[in-house]
Design an enzyme around this catalytic site. Structure first.
Site, PDB file in Angstrom:
ATOM      1  N   ILE A 161       0.817  -1.220   0.000  1.00 56.75           N
ATOM      2  CA  ILE A 161       0.000   0.000   0.000  1.00 56.75           C
ATOM      3  C   ILE A 161       0.850   1.269   0.000  1.00 56.75           C
ATOM      4  CG2 ILE A 161      -2.166  -0.907   0.950  1.00 56.75           C
ATOM      5  CD1 ILE A 161      -1.164   0.031   3.750  1.00 56.75           C
ATOM      6  N   ALA A 179      -3.310  -3.682   7.037  1.00 55.55           N
ATOM      7  CA  ALA A 179      -2.716  -3.082   8.227  1.00 55.55           C
ATOM      8  C   ALA A 179      -2.010  -4.184   8.998  1.00 55.55           C
ATOM      9  CB  ALA A 179      -3.791  -2.458   9.112  1.00 55.55           C
ATOM     10  N   TYR A 191      -0.897   0.516  18.229  1.00 57.66           N
ATOM     11  CA  TYR A 191      -1.876   0.037  17.232  1.00 57.66           C
ATOM     12  C   TYR A 191      -3.114   0.933  17.223  1.00 57.66           C
ATOM     13  CZ  TYR A 191      -5.629  -2.849  15.302  1.00 57.66           C
ATOM     14  OH  TYR A 191      -6.714  -3.296  14.588  1.00 57.66           O
TER      15      TYR A 191
HETATM   16  N1  LIG Z   1      -9.265  -9.201  13.365  1.00 56.34           N
HETATM   17  C1  LIG Z   1      -9.862  -8.387  14.224  1.00 56.34           C
HETATM   18  O1  LIG Z   1     -10.477  -8.825  15.219  1.00 56.34           O
HETATM   19  C2  LIG Z   1      -9.843  -6.895  13.994  1.00 56.34           C
HETATM   20  C3  LIG Z   1     -10.429  -6.055  14.967  1.00 56.34           C
HETATM   21  C4  LIG Z   1     -10.430  -4.679  14.746  1.00 56.34           C
HETATM   22  C5  LIG Z   1      -9.883  -4.166  13.577  1.00 56.34           C
HETATM   23  N2  LIG Z   1      -9.317  -4.989  12.666  1.00 56.34           N
HETATM   24  C6  LIG Z   1      -8.748  -4.397  11.436  1.00 56.34           C
HETATM   25  O2  LIG Z   1      -9.251  -5.107  10.325  1.00 56.34           O
HETATM   26  C7  LIG Z   1      -8.278  -5.130   9.277  1.00 56.34           C
HETATM   27  C8  LIG Z   1      -8.112  -6.535   8.771  1.00 56.34           C
HETATM   28  O3  LIG Z   1      -7.744  -7.401   9.841  1.00 56.34           O
HETATM   29  P1  LIG Z   1      -7.549  -8.974   9.613  1.00 56.34           P
HETATM   30  O4  LIG Z   1      -7.845  -9.652  10.901  1.00 56.34           O
HETATM   31  O5  LIG Z   1      -8.249  -9.377   8.392  1.00 56.34           O
HETATM   32  O6  LIG Z   1      -5.967  -9.020   9.390  1.00 56.34           O
HETATM   33  P2  LIG Z   1      -5.116  -9.863   8.337  1.00 56.34           P
HETATM   34  O7  LIG Z   1      -3.701  -9.781   8.771  1.00 56.34           O
HETATM   35  O8  LIG Z   1      -5.712 -11.214   8.142  1.00 56.34           O
HETATM   36  O9  LIG Z   1      -5.322  -9.026   6.995  1.00 56.34           O
HETATM   37  C9  LIG Z   1      -4.570  -7.885   6.678  1.00 56.34           C
HETATM   38  C10 LIG Z   1      -4.090  -8.054   5.251  1.00 56.34           C
HETATM   39  O10 LIG Z   1      -3.387  -6.866   4.871  1.00 56.34           O
HETATM   40  C11 LIG Z   1      -2.225  -7.240   4.170  1.00 56.34           C
HETATM   41  N3  LIG Z   1      -1.242  -6.170   4.339  1.00 56.34           N
HETATM   42  C12 LIG Z   1      -0.665  -5.755   5.494  1.00 56.34           C
HETATM   43  N4  LIG Z   1       0.185  -4.749   5.235  1.00 56.34           N
HETATM   44  C13 LIG Z   1       0.129  -4.508   3.896  1.00 56.34           C
HETATM   45  C14 LIG Z   1       0.792  -3.590   3.033  1.00 56.34           C
HETATM   46  N5  LIG Z   1       1.699  -2.722   3.488  1.00 56.34           N
HETATM   47  N6  LIG Z   1       0.475  -3.611   1.710  1.00 56.34           N
HETATM   48  C15 LIG Z   1      -0.440  -4.504   1.224  1.00 56.34           C
HETATM   49  N7  LIG Z   1      -1.079  -5.404   2.002  1.00 56.34           N
HETATM   50  C16 LIG Z   1      -0.791  -5.400   3.328  1.00 56.34           C
HETATM   51  C17 LIG Z   1      -1.798  -8.570   4.753  1.00 56.34           C
HETATM   52  O11 LIG Z   1      -1.003  -9.361   3.879  1.00 56.34           O
HETATM   53  C18 LIG Z   1      -3.151  -9.226   5.056  1.00 56.34           C
HETATM   54  O12 LIG Z   1      -3.598 -10.006   3.965  1.00 56.34           O
HETATM   55  C19 LIG Z   1      -7.020  -4.493   9.843  1.00 56.34           C
HETATM   56  O13 LIG Z   1      -6.963  -3.155   9.381  1.00 56.34           O
HETATM   57  C20 LIG Z   1      -7.247  -4.527  11.342  1.00 56.34           C
HETATM   58  O14 LIG Z   1      -6.597  -3.458  11.986  1.00 56.34           O
HETATM   59  C21 LIG Z   1      -9.274  -6.348  12.852  1.00 56.34           C
END
Ligand SMILES: NC(=O)c1ccc[n+]([C@@H]2O[C@H](COP(=O)([O-])OP(=O)(O)OC[C@H]3O[C@@H](n4cnc5c(N)ncnc54)[C@H](O)[C@@H]3O)[C@@H](O)[C@H]2O)c1
Length: 331
Positions: free
Chosen positions: A52, A75, A141
């Site tokens: 990104i 993220a 975070y």
């Molecule tokens: N899982 C939860 O309970 C939860 C709760 C609150 C917020 N979130 C937010 O939801 C979002 C998704 O979470 P998730 O659980 O699916 O996480 P995840 O790690 O499964 O998915 C994140 C994806 O982003 C990609 N990624 C990370 N950095 C990148 C970069 N610089 N360029 C391109 N791709 C990149 C990763 O490869 C991954 O596929 C995040 O922003 C997280 O902060 C998640």
């Protein structure tokens, strides 16, 4: 046909959101660097491998797929890691997101849905937590997500990008069709960790049993990942109908304790979860629960898969069918 760009679309929540978008008849393009995601989670959707932070590559993707909106999931999200590596977290979650917004502004893409988190609230002053609760994150975070939320009104004034920020509580469960699930390494979330423990992994650590809660363990609000995905589709629809920028909590509004989750995993799987009680983790509040009236009223969204048993059953079904995750043979 114009498409929705899903950053982090190979990750846990992004892949479910992409599936919900396609089911709603939308074209998608996934953009992911696979640092934590899985190519197979794209389920055959158009996929661009990229970071990104790479504005030229993002701009080219926005043009090539005639992108009209962005859902931004990419993220890093491990609270403990963010405390050890705040620069890495600010680089990816703040500078990376600004790069996405910069590319959108340059290509005149004006609708943005942000994955935010209940970690923006910090230590709760009251429960359930509504959107008016003060935002005082207690880790890097949460700060990175709040920094972007605070930038968005300025971005809207300058470039006309309207945004919905969705503050999720604990995402859990898996695609009811069994095509997608949670596959993190290391796994940091309770339900897949409990499933790992019954599948021969390390015993589950229960962090603290002396909280002022009915059974002494922490209470958390688990929201099914497919309900989260549906809320994203509804949020984007509202933005595209010229709705105003907004911020919503996304949770079930009903918390469960760590021991209730463990009991549910034991009931669903018929196995005992090996566990050890460990010390409380610093910064873990006793109760985190969402007030969700605002999103229900504004978007007409309702959790459909909110009960704990459904959440655990869908997670178990996926893990049983994919013991090694997406890359592990049967995935
Ligand atoms: N899982 C939860 O309970 C939860 C709760 C609150 C917020 N979130 C937010 O939801 C979002 C998704 O979470 P998730 O659980 O699916 O996480 P995840 O790690 O499964 O998915 C994140 C994806 O982003 C990609 N990624 C990370 N950095 C990148 C970069 N610089 N360029 C391109 N791709 C990149 C990763 O490869 C991954 O596929 C995040 O922003 C997280 O902060 C998640």
């Amino acid at each position: 046909m114009a498409a929705v760009l899903v950053t982090g679309g190979a990750g846990y929540i992004g892949s479910h959101a992409a599936k919900a978008l396609r089911r709603a008849g939308r074209e998608v393009v996934l953009y992911d660097d696979l640092s934590a995601g899985h190519r197979k989670a794209a389920l055959g959707a158009p996929f661009v491998l990229g970071d990104i932070a790479d504005v030229p590559r993002l701009r080219e993707t926005l043009r090539r797929y005639r992108v009209e909106a962005v859902m931004h999931f990419a993220a890093r999200l491990d609270v403990g890691e963010s405390v050890r590596d705040p620069i890495g977290y600010y680089r990816n979650n703040v500078a990376g997101t600004l790069a996405v917004l910069e590319a959108m502004a340059a290509e005149s893409v004006a609708a943005f849905v942000l994955s935010s988190t209940c970690a923006v609230y910090g230590e709760p002053e009251r429960t359930p937590i509504d959107e008016e609760h003060p935002a005082r994150p207690i880790n890097a975070y949460g700060e990175t997500k709040l920094a972007i939320e605070r930038a968005l009104p300025h971005v809207e004034r300058a470039y006309g990008i309207r945004a919905v920020s969705l503050r999720y509580f604990n995402a859990a469960g898996a695609d009811p069709d069994g095509e997608l699930g949670e596959d993190h390494d290391p796994e940091i979330h309770l339900i897949p960790r409990a499933i790992e423990a019954i599948s021969g992994g390390a015993p589950l650590q229960v962090f603290g049993s002396d909280y002022p809660t009915p059974d002494g363990t922490c209470l958390r609000d688990y929201i099914h990942v497919s309900d989260l995905a549906d809320a994203h589709v509804a949020a984007l629809d509202a933005l595209e109908r010229h709705g105003a920028s907004a911020t919503y909590n996304l949770g079930n509004g009903r918390p469960y304790s760590v021991l209730e989750v463990i009991s549910s995993v034991e009931e669903v799987t018929g196995r005992t979860v090996p566990r050890q009680v460990a010390a409380r983790r610093p910064g873990d509040p006793a109760v985190l629960c969402a007030a969700n009236a605002k999103v229900k009223a504004a978007l007409g969204w309702q959790p459909r898969l909110g009960d704990l048993r459904t959440i655990v059953e869908t997670a178990w079904r996926w893990h049983r069918a994919h013991p090694g995750g997406f890359e592990g043979g049967s995935g």
